[in-house]
Motif scaffolding. Structure first.
Motif: not given
Length: 446
Positions: A381, A110-111, A106-107, A86-89
């Motif tokens: 996110g 991500d959005s 996932q999308s 996961l691309t997390t803040n």
């Protein structure tokens, strides 16, 4: 319409509550000092209840380093081999990964329309392992019990003399309870939507509810109508009058809902044929006609069962997570299609997480877990609360791999309630244990 002081006191006394036991907000109501809340907009909460106790710790896991090693040693044969990064803040030790069966969301993550809330469970006060062992703080009653913990999650507090669900309490505080379409269940009667002056209006998965006596054969319908008119009119007995009023209202509401649903716009979003997707498809359809129903606030209840995975977890749990994530993805698309994404927040509840340790084929009843919150108003996110270290015999393990929550479910609920329109000054009345935590709410809304 707000309740007057005499009626309010009468309800309290009928429920066995003395004036001394009333909360600050209730005492304000008796003195007439509760202000009416002007809304002027539309918002909806959609509760997805995961019955059985979701092994939600296995929805999120570390990807690398020491945290990954601890996770694999703790989860044993149940450790997820190929999580989705996961691309997390926020930055997390070990990098956060997600169960591959959750790939449909996932999308959405991500959005920035979806977030996880980690380390959540029933708590009466912040609790350490020493606190638990030494009984230094109050502990929720009947931990690890399905029925009791389900009740705690749906009541939003421990059981009291007069019980009501926190979904119903939100509607009553915002004076929305008298409009039947504000409180809708796709899974029958439940504690979350049951209040002092409101109860859920039930829809089936197709949306349209038929009253068999009035369907198909016209002479039968006419005959039933004639009998009902004789029985339900001109009655002087208070119980008979109340029953007549309730039955007549139910019939009229059903007809009104059916007529409105028949005018609902066709969605291009395609929903799967699972029970959860079908329930959410009907929620989406109902939201599309909210203006015709004159509803400024709505709460919806849907459910998915099967999470009591004492056995066959490797087979069962991935299927359940795929069903959940597919339904969430579809519902998110439907809300965006309707232009309602910012106005609708969807969230999960489940009575508890599960043990880190495997019993050989599954997991047993635990405590802390992770939840999902989704919607255009969500600051997605990211993972809020606590990304728990899955460390067997670690500082949060009270024994057997049961992790102590780091976030109270009341904090989770209060955040949703505040977004829904409840003033922050009144959250503590609805969720009484907030007073023992430094922060009443989390920050997962924009």
């Amino acid at each position: 319409m707000s309740i007057n002081r005499r009626d309010f006191l009468s309800l309290c006394l009928k429920g066995g509550v003395s004036a001394a036991a009333l909360t600050n907000l209730q005492l304000q109501a008796l003195t007439g000092s509760v202000s009416s809340i002007e809304l002027g907009d539309y918002k909806a909460l959609v509760c997805i209840y995961l019955f059985g106790g979701n092994d939600s710790l296995n929805m999120l896991m570390p990807m690398e380093g020491e945290q990954r090693t601890l996770y694999e040693e703790s989860r044993q044969n149940l450790a997820v081999a190929s999580p989705i990064a996961l691309t997390t803040n926020s930055v997390f030790d070990g990098i956060a990964g997600m169960h591959p069966s959750l790939s449909p969301i996932q999308s959405v993550f991500d959005s920035a329309n979806l977030a996880f809330v980690g380390g959540v469970g029933t708590l009466l006060a912040p609790t350490t392992l020493d606190d638990y062992k030494n009984k230094a703080v109050s502990i929720p009653e009947h931990l690890f019990s399905h029925n009791d913990q389900q009740a705690s999650w749906m009541y939003g507090r421990e059981k009291q003399t007069l019980n009501s669900g926190w979904g119903a309490r939100l509607l009553e505080r915002l004076e929305q309870q008298e409009q039947f379409a504000t409180n809708i269940s796709l899974d029958g009667t439940n504690l979350w939507q049951t209040g002092t002056s409101t109860q859920a209006f039930s829809l089936n998965k197709s949306g349209i509810t038929k009253i068999n006596a009035f369907s198909d054969y016209e002479p039968r319908a006419d005959h039933v109508t004639s009998i009902m008119n004789r029985l339900l009119t001109n009655t002087s007995h208070p119980l008979s009058s109340a029953y007549a009023s309730s039955l007549t209202s139910a019939i009229n509401n059903t007809e009104l809902m059916n007529n409105a649903l028949e005018e609902a716009p066709e969605l291009t979003t395609q929903f799967s044929e699972t029970s959860l997707s079908e329930q959410l498809a009907t929620v989406a359809k109902t939201i599309s006609i909210q203006s015709a129903l004159s509803s400024e606030r709505q709460v919806f209840f849907v459910s998915l069962g099967g999470f009591d995975t004492h056995d066959y977890q490797l087979d069962k749990h991935p299927i359940l997570l795929d069903t959940l994530s597919q339904a969430l993805s579809e519902f998110n698309s439907a809300m965006e299609e309707l232009g309602m994404s910012e106005k609708v927040t969807t969230f999960t509840m489940s009575e508890f997480g599960r043990t880190l340790t495997s019993n050989g084929d599954g997991t047993d009843h635990g405590w802390a877990g992770n939840q999902i919150v989704m919607g255009g108003a969500v600051s997605g996110g990211d993972i809020y609360g606590e990304f728990l270290s899955q460390h067997l015999n670690g500082p949060l393990d009270l024994g057997g791999g049961r992790l102590i929550p780091q976030v109270a479910n009341e904090q989770y609920f209060a955040t949703l309630a505040q977004w829904f329109g409840v003033p922050s000054s009144e959250l503590g009345d609805i969720f009484p244990n907030l007073q023992y935590f430094d922060n009443s709410t989390l920050d997962f809304f924009v």
